[in-house]
Design a protein around this motif. Structure first.
Motif, PDB file in Angstrom:
ATOM      1  N   GLY A   1       0.435  -1.224   0.219  1.00  0.00           N
ATOM      2  CA  GLY A   1      -0.460  -0.597  -0.132  1.00  0.00           C
ATOM      3  C   GLY A   1       0.802   1.601   0.385  1.00  0.00           C
ATOM      4  N   ALA A   2       1.958   0.721   0.910  1.00  0.00           N
ATOM      5  CA  ALA A   2       2.800   2.403   0.756  1.00  0.00           C
ATOM      6  C   ALA A   2       3.616   2.403  -0.599  1.00  0.00           C
ATOM      7  CB  ALA A   2       4.010   2.079   1.957  1.00  0.00           C
ATOM      8  N   LEU A   3       3.949   1.402  -1.432  1.00  0.00           N
ATOM      9  CA  LEU A   3       4.284   1.604  -2.743  1.00  0.00           C
ATOM     10  C   LEU A   3       3.005   2.386  -3.806  1.00  0.00           C
ATOM     11  CD1 LEU A   3       6.396  -2.104  -2.855  1.00  0.00           C
ATOM     12  CD2 LEU A   3       7.165   0.639  -2.412  1.00  0.00           C
ATOM     13  N   ARG A   4       1.601   1.778  -3.594  1.00  0.00           N
ATOM     14  CA  ARG A   4       1.170   2.151  -4.413  1.00  0.00           C
ATOM     15  C   ARG A   4       0.378   3.664  -4.351  1.00  0.00           C
ATOM     16  NH1 ARG A   4      -4.918  -0.590  -3.224  1.00  0.00           N
ATOM     17  NH2 ARG A   4      -4.478   0.464  -1.665  1.00  0.00           N
TER      18      ARG A   4
ATOM     19  N   TRP B   1      -0.293   7.059  -6.733  1.00  0.00           N
ATOM     20  CA  TRP B   1      -1.578   7.431  -6.000  1.00  0.00           C
ATOM     21  C   TRP B   1      -1.402   9.578  -5.813  1.00  0.00           C
ATOM     22  CZ3 TRP B   1      -4.007   8.680  -1.034  1.00  0.00           C
ATOM     23  CH2 TRP B   1      -5.412   8.380  -1.449  1.00  0.00           C
ATOM     24  N   LEU B   2      -0.395   9.606  -5.106  1.00  0.00           N
ATOM     25  CA  LEU B   2      -0.631  11.183  -5.040  1.00  0.00           C
ATOM     26  C   LEU B   2       0.158  11.477  -5.831  1.00  0.00           C
ATOM     27  CD1 LEU B   2       1.246  11.157  -1.201  1.00  0.00           C
ATOM     28  CD2 LEU B   2      -1.261  11.731  -1.840  1.00  0.00           C
TER      29      LEU B   2
ATOM     30  N   THR C   1      -0.852   7.073   2.918  1.00  0.00           N
ATOM     31  CA  THR C   1      -0.709   5.404   2.408  1.00  0.00           C
ATOM     32  C   THR C   1      -2.073   4.764   3.380  1.00  0.00           C
ATOM     33  OG1 THR C   1       1.484   4.852   2.333  1.00  0.00           O
ATOM     34  CG2 THR C   1       0.261   2.559   3.124  1.00  0.00           C
ATOM     35  N   LEU C   2      -2.154   5.362   4.782  1.00  0.00           N
ATOM     36  CA  LEU C   2      -3.000   4.309   5.625  1.00  0.00           C
ATOM     37  C   LEU C   2      -4.310   4.907   4.796  1.00  0.00           C
ATOM     38  CD1 LEU C   2      -1.734   5.828   8.812  1.00  0.00           C
ATOM     39  CD2 LEU C   2      -1.633   3.699   7.674  1.00  0.00           C
TER      40      LEU C   2
END
Length: 537
Positions: free
Chosen positions: A157-160, A164-165, A236-237
């Motif tokens: 999720g952090a990589l994704r 996204w940002l 990420t969260l």
């Protein structure tokens, strides 16, 4: 020269009519876009980024650099542990995920222990449990397999969140994207030049430096780095809350139910063995441990030391056995369900008896040799294992959909309870009051954290003199008495603040240069500490 006979046209092949033959046909593989849980997970990186998430990430990231860098772990870290959820909590609230919100409240409380306890080992346990609970909750894990995969899913999720940002920022820039990038580069270069030259010129002339804004130059790069990391964590969260992994409910294939006889025989045998052990413990309690120890030729300390480790292993193995038994339990009829309930219930009851015996042995061991951090942690671990056994058995007899989140909350509550009892203070209080067979390890007590200092300040003259007046320079008491080591507002910690208050103005705290009378080897150097180490009151 042209040929008198032009070439004849080549006749085309006659058209052949193909008739579909009856029978099965083989479908050709699709050539469309790929699909699957992993593809669906990564495709969410192209989703729109809500403007509140962008704003929240930037604000919390900037605050994170200020709250953490340049301060001892304390109130600043606790506030940051609350702030990083600012983007995810509104999403969960709109979804009415009450259980997840309760777990996140426990996670925030666990991080808040950094501002309450000075004991590094207590803080480490709470932070590790908080990270594990946060990963399970934010990835939406509902099964054991998904919970095991939750750290990997959180890292993915952090990589994704990075593309996204980037996609969200690019969409906000719109047609003026190039102008925005130029402006950002210009501002970055300007800030860099001003910082570098400002630091050099201000260090060359104090008068000139007095006209410049005051900021800590060496800490600036660290604050920028922390701000970027915190902003990414907030995003990420929030993104995981908006688009959790599709495998959050993944579970291992269902096990083939075993035949009643092959399942029942080993479980009944284990029930008989465990319940027999518990019966012996009850008989020993009724007849007195002295009679039992005389029979086997052991002292209380030897009896406790030889038994506790094995009983902890028995409890841990029982968790594995119950998990496998639930997986392969026969359920073909009501009689099967009744047998499974009785057998697993008996095993759970016997396990609780084993846990009670282990705790009793630990109590005997502590009476003989004193309380230590490892013994406190082992006791809490044994109790948590007992609760896990009961929950697994209950889940095996019901739907069990609640098991994973319940286990996470149980472990989180146990870690909070460990912090609440203030174990370092409890260790000092017990060892000061107990009549130990081997005397008191004074060097070990000096190695306790500032959480124990108020207890030491309230002891009698001999103990207080040894633990405070003659405390070595590396002890928490010496650090708490040093005015230069006091924390600022963002580094404030309740344990350290209470220790400083307990030592301030104390007539027994001389803090001379000769206070380093004990070395790390535990050598006793004064009369007071010799009396304490020998158990003298």
């Amino acid at each position: 020269m042209s040929s008198p006979h032009p070439p004849e046209p080549v006749p085309s092949a006659p058209a052949v009519q193909v008739t579909a033959l009856p029978g099965p046909t083989t479908a050709l593989p699709r050539t469309g876009p790929p699909s699957g849980p992993v593809h669906e997970f990564w495709s969410a990186r192209r989703a729109p980024v809500p403007t509140p998430v962008l704003v929240t990430s930037g604000v919390v990231g900037a605050l994170g650099g200020v709250l953490v860098v340049g301060h001892r772990p304390g109130l600043g870290v606790a506030l940051l542990g609350l702030g990083v959820w600012a983007g995810a909590v509104p999403v969960l609230a709109r979804r009415r995920a009450i259980v997840d919100l309760v777990t996140l409240a426990l996670v925030v409380a666990l991080i808040g222990v950094v501002a309450v306890r000075d004991a590094d080992w207590v803080v480490a346990v709470c932070v590790l449990v908080a990270l594990a609970a946060a990963a399970v909750t934010i990835t939406g894990a509902r099964t054991g397999l998904a919970a095991l995969l939750s750290p990997v899913a959180a890292a993915a999720g952090a990589l994704r969140a990075v593309p996204w940002l980037r996609h969200g920022l690019g969409a906000r820039a719109g047609a003026r994207r190039d102008q925005v990038l130029v402006a950002v580069r210009s501002v970055a270069v300007t800030v860099g030049l001003l910082v570098v030259f400002g630091l050099l010129l201000s260090s060359a002339d104090p008068v000139f430096a007095s006209y410049l804004p005051r900021f800590s130059g060496p800490l600036l790069p660290a604050r920028i780095a922390v701000a970027v990391v915190v902003a990414g964590l907030v995003a990420t969260l929030a993104h995981l809350a908006l688009a959790p992994p599709d495998w959050s409910r993944a579970q291992a294939p269902a096990g083939r139910p075993a035949r009643r006889g092959e399942w029942l025989l080993p479980l009944v045998a284990l029930d008989v063995l465990v319940l027999g052990f518990v019966a012996v413990q009850l008989a020993a309690l009724r007849g007195g441990h002295a009679h039992v120890l005389e029979t086997v030729g052991l002292t209380h300390a030897e009896y406790a030391r030889e038994g506790f480790g094995q009983l902890v292993a028995v409890t841990a193995l029982t968790v594995v056995v119950v998990t496998l038994a639930v997986r392969y339990a026969p359920r073909g009829s009501q009689q099967d369900i009744l047998l499974v309930s009785v057998t697993l219930g008996a095993l759970a009851l016997g396990t609780l008896g084993v846990v009670a015996s282990a705790l009793r042995r630990m109590d005997l061991y502590v009476e003989a040799f004193g309380l230590t951090r490892l013994r406190v942690l082992a006791t809490f671990g044994e109790v948590v294992l007992a609760v896990v056994v009961v929950l697994v058995v209950v889940a095996g007899l019901t739907s069990g959909r609640w098991l994973v989140r319940s286990l996470v909350q149980v472990v989180a509550v146990a870690a909070l309870t460990l912090a609440a009892v203030n174990p370092d203070a409890m260790i000092l209080r017990h060892n000061a009051d107990a009549d130990l067979e081997t005397g008191v390890d004074v060097a070990y007590l000096h190695g306790l954290s500032a959480d124990a200092v108020p207890v030491a300040a309230g002891l009698d003259g001999t103990w207080r003199s040894c633990l405070l007046d003659e405390a070595p320079a590396w002890s928490a008491a010496a650090r708490a008495a040093d005015p230069e080591a006091r924390d600022g507002a963002l580094g404030w910690n309740l344990g350290r603040a209470r220790a400083a208050d307990a030592l301030e103005g104390s007539p027994s705290s001389r803090w001379s240069e000769e206070r380093d009378v004990l070395r790390t080897t535990g050598v006793v150097g004064t009369t007071a500490c010799r009396e304490v180490a020998g158990g003298s009151r």
